[in-house]
Design a protein around this motif. Structure first.
Motif, mmCIF file in Angstrom:
data_model
loop_
_atom_site.group_PDB
_atom_site.id
_atom_site.type_symbol
_atom_site.label_atom_id
_atom_site.label_comp_id
_atom_site.label_asym_id
_atom_site.label_seq_id
_atom_site.Cartn_x
_atom_site.Cartn_y
_atom_site.Cartn_z
ATOM 1 N N UNK A 169 0.847 -1.199 0.000
ATOM 2 C CA UNK A 169 0.000 0.000 0.000
ATOM 3 C C UNK A 169 0.878 1.244 0.000
ATOM 4 N N UNK A 170 0.431 2.268 -0.686
ATOM 5 C CA UNK A 170 1.215 3.496 -0.773
ATOM 6 C C UNK A 170 1.265 4.197 0.569
ATOM 7 N N UNK A 171 2.457 4.642 0.941
ATOM 8 C CA UNK A 171 2.634 5.352 2.199
ATOM 9 C C UNK A 171 1.738 6.591 2.263
ATOM 10 N N UNK A 172 1.143 6.798 3.421
ATOM 11 C CA UNK A 172 0.298 7.964 3.700
ATOM 12 C C UNK A 172 -1.026 7.955 2.941
ATOM 13 N N UNK A 173 -1.358 6.853 2.260
ATOM 14 C CA UNK A 173 -2.690 6.733 1.666
ATOM 15 C C UNK A 173 -3.687 6.447 2.780
ATOM 16 N N UNK A 174 -4.967 6.569 2.475
ATOM 17 C CA UNK A 174 -5.969 6.323 3.507
ATOM 18 C C UNK A 174 -5.903 4.885 4.009
ATOM 19 N N UNK A 175 -5.701 3.938 3.080
ATOM 20 C CA UNK A 175 -5.630 2.538 3.498
ATOM 21 C C UNK A 175 -4.394 2.290 4.349
ATOM 22 N N UNK A 176 -3.283 2.900 4.014
ATOM 23 C CA UNK A 176 -2.074 2.743 4.819
ATOM 24 C C UNK A 176 -2.301 3.283 6.226
ATOM 25 N N UNK A 219 -17.109 -12.339 -5.899
ATOM 26 C CA UNK A 219 -15.648 -12.487 -5.975
ATOM 27 C C UNK A 219 -15.287 -13.959 -6.138
ATOM 28 N N UNK A 220 -14.134 -14.227 -6.727
ATOM 29 C CA UNK A 220 -13.693 -15.613 -6.891
ATOM 30 C C UNK A 220 -13.349 -16.247 -5.556
ATOM 31 N N UNK A 221 -12.815 -15.435 -4.651
ATOM 32 C CA UNK A 221 -12.458 -15.911 -3.313
ATOM 33 C C UNK A 221 -12.375 -14.707 -2.385
ATOM 34 N N UNK A 222 -12.558 -14.957 -1.106
ATOM 35 C CA UNK A 222 -12.347 -13.910 -0.108
ATOM 36 C C UNK A 222 -11.428 -14.453 0.981
ATOM 37 N N UNK A 223 -10.616 -13.565 1.542
ATOM 38 C CA UNK A 223 -9.708 -13.932 2.623
ATOM 39 C C UNK A 223 -9.819 -12.875 3.711
ATOM 40 N N UNK A 224 -9.951 -13.313 4.944
ATOM 41 C CA UNK A 224 -9.969 -12.386 6.070
ATOM 42 C C UNK A 224 -8.638 -12.517 6.808
ATOM 43 N N UNK A 225 -8.049 -11.360 7.133
ATOM 44 C CA UNK A 225 -6.656 -11.335 7.555
ATOM 45 C C UNK A 225 -6.438 -10.531 8.833
ATOM 46 N N UNK A 226 -5.320 -10.827 9.499
ATOM 47 C CA UNK A 226 -4.870 -10.051 10.651
ATOM 48 C C UNK A 226 -3.397 -9.715 10.456
ATOM 49 N N UNK A 227 -3.076 -8.433 10.465
ATOM 50 C CA UNK A 227 -1.702 -7.994 10.218
ATOM 51 C C UNK A 227 -0.737 -8.552 11.262
ATOM 52 N N UNK A 228 0.405 -9.066 10.771
ATOM 53 C CA UNK A 228 1.455 -9.545 11.658
ATOM 54 C C UNK A 228 2.737 -8.729 11.539
ATOM 55 N N UNK A 229 2.917 -8.062 10.399
ATOM 56 C CA UNK A 229 4.154 -7.307 10.206
ATOM 57 C C UNK A 229 3.943 -6.230 9.155
ATOM 58 N N UNK A 230 4.582 -5.073 9.353
ATOM 59 C CA UNK A 230 4.571 -3.976 8.379
ATOM 60 C C UNK A 230 6.028 -3.614 8.074
ATOM 61 N N UNK A 231 6.351 -3.564 6.769
ATOM 62 C CA UNK A 231 7.718 -3.274 6.350
ATOM 63 C C UNK A 231 7.690 -2.110 5.371
ATOM 64 N N UNK A 232 8.342 -1.003 5.721
ATOM 65 C CA UNK A 232 8.432 0.134 4.804
ATOM 66 C C UNK A 232 9.423 -0.211 3.702
ATOM 67 N N UNK A 233 8.993 -0.034 2.438
ATOM 68 C CA UNK A 233 9.837 -0.323 1.277
ATOM 69 C C UNK A 233 9.677 0.816 0.282
ATOM 70 N N UNK A 234 10.579 1.794 0.349
ATOM 71 C CA UNK A 234 10.475 2.940 -0.543
ATOM 72 C C UNK A 234 9.228 3.742 -0.253
ATOM 73 N N UNK A 235 8.429 4.026 -1.288
ATOM 74 C CA UNK A 235 7.222 4.832 -1.093
ATOM 75 C C UNK A 235 5.994 3.982 -0.784
ATOM 76 N N UNK A 236 6.190 2.705 -0.501
ATOM 77 C CA UNK A 236 5.096 1.809 -0.132
ATOM 78 C C UNK A 236 5.412 1.089 1.183
ATOM 79 N N UNK A 237 4.375 0.522 1.785
ATOM 80 C CA UNK A 237 4.532 -0.325 2.961
ATOM 81 C C UNK A 237 3.986 -1.707 2.635
ATOM 82 N N UNK A 238 4.769 -2.732 2.945
ATOM 83 C CA UNK A 238 4.349 -4.112 2.738
ATOM 84 C C UNK A 238 3.657 -4.593 4.006
ATOM 85 N N UNK A 239 2.386 -4.956 3.869
ATOM 86 C CA UNK A 239 1.589 -5.403 5.010
ATOM 87 C C UNK A 239 1.454 -6.918 4.922
#
Length: 204
Positions: free
Chosen positions: A93-100, A156-176
């Motif tokens: 997700x892009x850093x500082x976006x609403x979803x981030x 949708x073809x499939x749905x997945x419900x998730x719980x964040x375990x780690x956030x890693x900043x990578x450039x202008x995005x964050x890997x969730x």
């Protein structure tokens, strides 16, 4: 969205080739990361646009978004499986976006893998200067996930419900990176929606 790694700088003799020059870009809260000199943003985007990707809708519930909270959605192509044991997935997700901003405080979220017939859903949640997410969800069939409290898109073809375990900043995005808590397969008939060369496409 992706991290570039420079060639090894170690050399063992006069005939060894020197490593290419790199420019260092600082990352908030972390050490500088190398970025290859000579690769423009447009060249990078053009190269990666040749990689076909599946399209998903990331959703989460913001409990502070009004008296009853508000659902938030984001179209994503940078989504992938990370591990089978435990079951982990990752979205960029892009850093500082609403979803981030939301996923920084809301650990529970969901993924709806869009079918080829859901191009309109993908476009709706990807457009710039869009109306409020509350209105975007109004005429889209969805149910609320029991494990995440986030909207799960009908068809949708499939749905997945998730719980964040780690956030890693990578450039202008964050890997969730998140653990998958529950899955459903509401649509087993359609093919996937894909994104290739800057356009949504349907297989077949």
């Amino acid at each position: 969205m992706f991290t570039k790694t420079p060639a090894d700088a170690a050399a063992s003799g006069p005939a060894a080739h020197p490593a290419p020059a790199v420019a260092l870009a600082s990352v908030p809260g972390g050490a500088p990361i190398p970025h290859s000199v000579g690769v423009s943003d447009d060249e990078f985007r053009a190269a990666l646009s040749r990689l076909a990707a599946g399209v998903v809708l990331i959703t989460a519930h913001d409990p502070d978004g009004g008296p009853h909270g508000e659902d938030v959605g984001m179209t994503a192509t940078a989504f992938l499986s990370v591990s089978l044991d435990p079951p982990l997935v990752m979205v960029s997700v892009r850093n500082d976006s609403r979803m981030d901003d939301l996923l920084e405080v809301q650990p529970y979220w969901a993924v709806s893998v869009l079918s080829g017939h859901q191009r309109q859903v993908a476009g709706r949640f990807a457009m710039k200067g869009r109306i409020s997410d509350r209105l975007l969800f109004e005429d889209i069939e969805h149910v609320r996930g029991e494990a995440s409290g986030a909207p799960l898109i009908g068809g949708a073809l499939a749905t997945l419900e998730c719980r964040t375990e780690q956030r890693v900043v990578a450039g202008d995005h964050t890997l969730v990176i998140a653990r998958v808590l529950a899955t459903t397969l509401p649509n087993e008939e359609d093919g996937p929606l894909t994104y290739f060369r800057g356009k949504y496409r349907q297989l077949g």
